[in-house]
Design a protein around this motif. Structure first.
Motif, PDB file in Angstrom:
ATOM      1  N   UNK A 159       0.823  -1.209   0.000  1.00  0.00           N
ATOM      2  CA  UNK A 159       0.000   0.000   0.000  1.00  0.00           C
ATOM      3  C   UNK A 159       0.856   1.257   0.000  1.00  0.00           C
ATOM      4  N   UNK A 160       1.962   1.233   0.739  1.00  0.00           N
ATOM      5  CA  UNK A 160       2.852   2.387   0.766  1.00  0.00           C
ATOM      6  C   UNK A 160       3.524   2.581  -0.587  1.00  0.00           C
ATOM      7  N   UNK A 161       3.909   1.482  -1.210  1.00  0.00           N
ATOM      8  CA  UNK A 161       4.646   1.567  -2.470  1.00  0.00           C
ATOM      9  C   UNK A 161       3.753   1.960  -3.640  1.00  0.00           C
ATOM     10  N   UNK A 162       2.559   1.362  -3.726  1.00  0.00           N
ATOM     11  CA  UNK A 162       1.723   1.563  -4.906  1.00  0.00           C
ATOM     12  C   UNK A 162       0.628   2.610  -4.724  1.00  0.00           C
ATOM     13  N   UNK A 163       0.172   2.867  -3.486  1.00  0.00           N
ATOM     14  CA  UNK A 163      -0.843   3.884  -3.212  1.00  0.00           C
ATOM     15  C   UNK A 163      -1.957   3.851  -4.273  1.00  0.00           C
ATOM     16  N   UNK A 174       3.739   3.354 -12.162  1.00  0.00           N
ATOM     17  CA  UNK A 174       2.678   2.518 -12.701  1.00  0.00           C
ATOM     18  C   UNK A 174       1.386   3.324 -12.667  1.00  0.00           C
ATOM     19  N   UNK A 175       0.469   3.028 -13.583  1.00  0.00           N
ATOM     20  CA  UNK A 175      -0.786   3.763 -13.605  1.00  0.00           C
ATOM     21  C   UNK A 175      -1.754   3.221 -12.556  1.00  0.00           C
ATOM     22  N   UNK A 176      -2.958   3.822 -12.485  1.00  0.00           N
ATOM     23  CA  UNK A 176      -3.914   3.456 -11.438  1.00  0.00           C
ATOM     24  C   UNK A 176      -4.327   1.980 -11.542  1.00  0.00           C
ATOM     25  N   UNK A 177      -4.657   1.537 -12.749  1.00  0.00           N
ATOM     26  CA  UNK A 177      -5.069   0.141 -12.923  1.00  0.00           C
ATOM     27  C   UNK A 177      -3.937  -0.816 -12.553  1.00  0.00           C
ATOM     28  N   UNK A 178      -2.725  -0.461 -12.937  1.00  0.00           N
ATOM     29  CA  UNK A 178      -1.580  -1.295 -12.597  1.00  0.00           C
ATOM     30  C   UNK A 178      -1.322  -1.343 -11.103  1.00  0.00           C
ATOM     31  N   UNK A 179      -1.522  -0.208 -10.408  1.00  0.00           N
ATOM     32  CA  UNK A 179      -1.319  -0.178  -8.960  1.00  0.00           C
ATOM     33  C   UNK A 179      -2.321  -1.090  -8.255  1.00  0.00           C
ATOM     34  N   UNK A 180      -3.588  -1.000  -8.654  1.00  0.00           N
ATOM     35  CA  UNK A 180      -4.599  -1.869  -8.033  1.00  0.00           C
ATOM     36  C   UNK A 180      -4.312  -3.342  -8.340  1.00  0.00           C
ATOM     37  N   UNK A 184      -3.456  -6.282  -5.468  1.00  0.00           N
ATOM     38  CA  UNK A 184      -4.311  -7.470  -5.357  1.00  0.00           C
ATOM     39  C   UNK A 184      -3.518  -8.754  -5.597  1.00  0.00           C
ATOM     40  N   UNK A 185      -2.781  -8.789  -6.700  1.00  0.00           N
ATOM     41  CA  UNK A 185      -2.085 -10.019  -7.069  1.00  0.00           C
ATOM     42  C   UNK A 185      -0.983 -10.358  -6.061  1.00  0.00           C
ATOM     43  N   UNK A 186      -0.195  -9.357  -5.682  1.00  0.00           N
ATOM     44  CA  UNK A 186       0.877  -9.634  -4.730  1.00  0.00           C
ATOM     45  C   UNK A 186       0.324 -10.025  -3.367  1.00  0.00           C
ATOM     46  N   UNK A 187      -0.801  -9.431  -2.966  1.00  0.00           N
ATOM     47  CA  UNK A 187      -1.416  -9.817  -1.693  1.00  0.00           C
ATOM     48  C   UNK A 187      -1.810 -11.290  -1.717  1.00  0.00           C
ATOM     49  N   UNK A 228       4.638 -14.497 -10.061  1.00  0.00           N
ATOM     50  CA  UNK A 228       5.252 -13.190  -9.810  1.00  0.00           C
ATOM     51  C   UNK A 228       5.952 -12.657 -11.059  1.00  0.00           C
ATOM     52  N   UNK A 229       6.658 -13.525 -11.755  1.00  0.00           N
ATOM     53  CA  UNK A 229       7.334 -13.107 -12.991  1.00  0.00           C
ATOM     54  C   UNK A 229       6.319 -12.641 -14.025  1.00  0.00           C
TER      55      UNK A 229
END
Length: 410
Positions: A159-163, A174-180, A184-187, A228-229
């Motif tokens: 959350x801190x990194x991607x906001x 990264x753009x908004x869609x990429x941040x979300x 989600x995926x990394x979580x 992840x890759x």
């Protein structure tokens, strides 16, 4: 041959001339070890389903109580985390509206850490006071709560990194869609990784063999690394550059390789050291990016100069910290390329050199911004001709003074 012997064989050519083991011998022993592990995996795979079924059957009588306790404590931890974040919604909005980008990012990070602390304290109190599970006990509720807190820690960093909601404070390109998508995926990947570790430890306590645990863990780690890759590669469509994606993919593959080596060697020191190094590097890059964003958004030259000095200070501290980790963990600890006594002596010298480097870099940055400020007189200082004359005199003297001072400092 054990993994420790293979590691010694690899390090032997570097440690001394009298070892008698050349690079080809070390490579041959490593190939033999890989071949033995591959054969062991092939012989373990056919009996894996039956062994897992037997473990489940043996664990079923005690499972209901342990699962109920685990779910109750984990639910309380999640509620504490979400409740704290809900209570901090107002301060989070104020931090998001801060004029200074650095102050806003620091405030948001602090609020996220507060929610994490609330969850960790809740889990600790319920385990020790509620269930009477002491620290160090190998029980399912304790392992699951620790894994949950670690997952929340990873989520906090994401959350801190991607906001996802505040693009202004986003540290990743990264753009908004990429941040979300990344959050989600990394979580999900982090959750699966921690869950498989907890369940595998419980299965081993119930009688699962080390060979079967190794095979299951390596398969899960391979699937998670592939996911992840793929995620890192897909972020290229959301504004992430090729260089960051390449570095992220390389680090993911290295972490997977060290995880495999941990199962072969019987210890995960290399894996934990690699993850620690990656976390320090990520924190350093995040701080650098945060200050860079603050400099970009600042409208006051004096504030920009102060942020520049702070950026140099943080970058220099991060650099020497990574060097110390590399010395203490990798060169002295993991591979043993330096004897312990020589490593301590070199560490003392490196500490002193690191202090001088940080002070020198900061001093050079201060001299740089001071001369820059002197070369930019204020708008209200005399007439236009007087300001031009003053600037002409300073532009001759100050660059020489700056170069001389920075040379002396460095």
């Amino acid at each position: 041959m054990s993994g420790e012997a293979a590691a010694q064989a690899i390090a032997a050519p570097v440690q001394g001339e009298g070892s008698g083991i050349g690079p080809l011998d070390a490579l041959r022993r490593l190939v033999e070890l890989a071949d033995r592990e591959f054969v062991s995996a092939l012989t373990t795979a056919p009996r894996l389903p039956g062994e897992v079924g037997g473990v489940v059957a043996r664990a079923l009588p005690d499972a209901p109580l342990a699962l109920a306790q685990t779910l109750a404590v984990c639910a309380a931890v999640v509620l504490a985390y979400l409740g704290t974040r809900l209570m901090l919604a107002g301060p989070r909005r104020r931090a998001g509206a801060a004029r200074s980008a650095l102050a806003g990012m620091a405030g948001l990070a602090g609020l996220e850490v507060l929610a994490l602390l609330a969850a960790a304290i809740t889990g600790r109190v319920l385990l020790v006071r509620g269930l009477g599970i002491l620290p160090g006990s190998e029980l399912l509720p304790r392992d699951m709560v620790i894994a949950l807190v670690r997952w929340l820690m990873g989520l906090t960093l994401l959350l801190i990194l991607f906001q996802p909601q505040l693009r202004r404070f986003r540290l990743a390109r990264v753009d908004d869609a990429g941040a979300r998508k990344a959050v989600r995926r990394f979580a999900v990947l982090f959750a699966l990784a921690h869950l498989h570790i907890v369940l595998l430890a419980a299965a081993q306590r119930a009688g699962l063999s080390a060979e079967s645990a190794k095979l299951i863990s390596c398969l899960v780690a391979a699937l998670l690394t592939a996911a992840a890759v793929q995620l890192f590669a897909s972020l290229g469509r959301h504004g992430t550059g090729a260089a960051p994606r390449f570095v992220a993919i390389t680090l993911s593959l290295l972490a997977f390789a060290f995880w495999l080596w941990g199962w072969v060697d019987g210890g995960f020191a290399l894996f934990h050291g690699a993850v620690g190094t990656m976390v320090v590097l990520l924190v350093a890059l995040s701080l650098d990016r945060a200050i860079a964003v603050s400099i970009r958004d600042s409208r006051q030259p004096a504030e920009m100069r102060r942020l520049f000095v702070l950026r140099v200070l943080i970058d220099s501290i991060a650099l020497v910290t990574i060097l110390r980790i590399g010395l203490e963990f990798w060169i002295v600890g993991a591979f043993g390329w330096l004897p312990a006594e020589s490593g301590r002596l070199f560490g003392y010298r490196l500490s002193f050199a690191s202090l001088l480097f940080v002070l020198g870099a900061t001093g050079a940055a201060i001299v740089h911004v001071w001369t820059e400020a002197a070369l930019m007189p204020g708008e209200g200082e005399g007439t236009l001709q007087e300001r031009d004359a003053r600037l002409a005199r300073l532009s001759t003297v100050l660059p020489i003074l700056r170069a001389t001072t920075i040379t002396l400092i460095c």
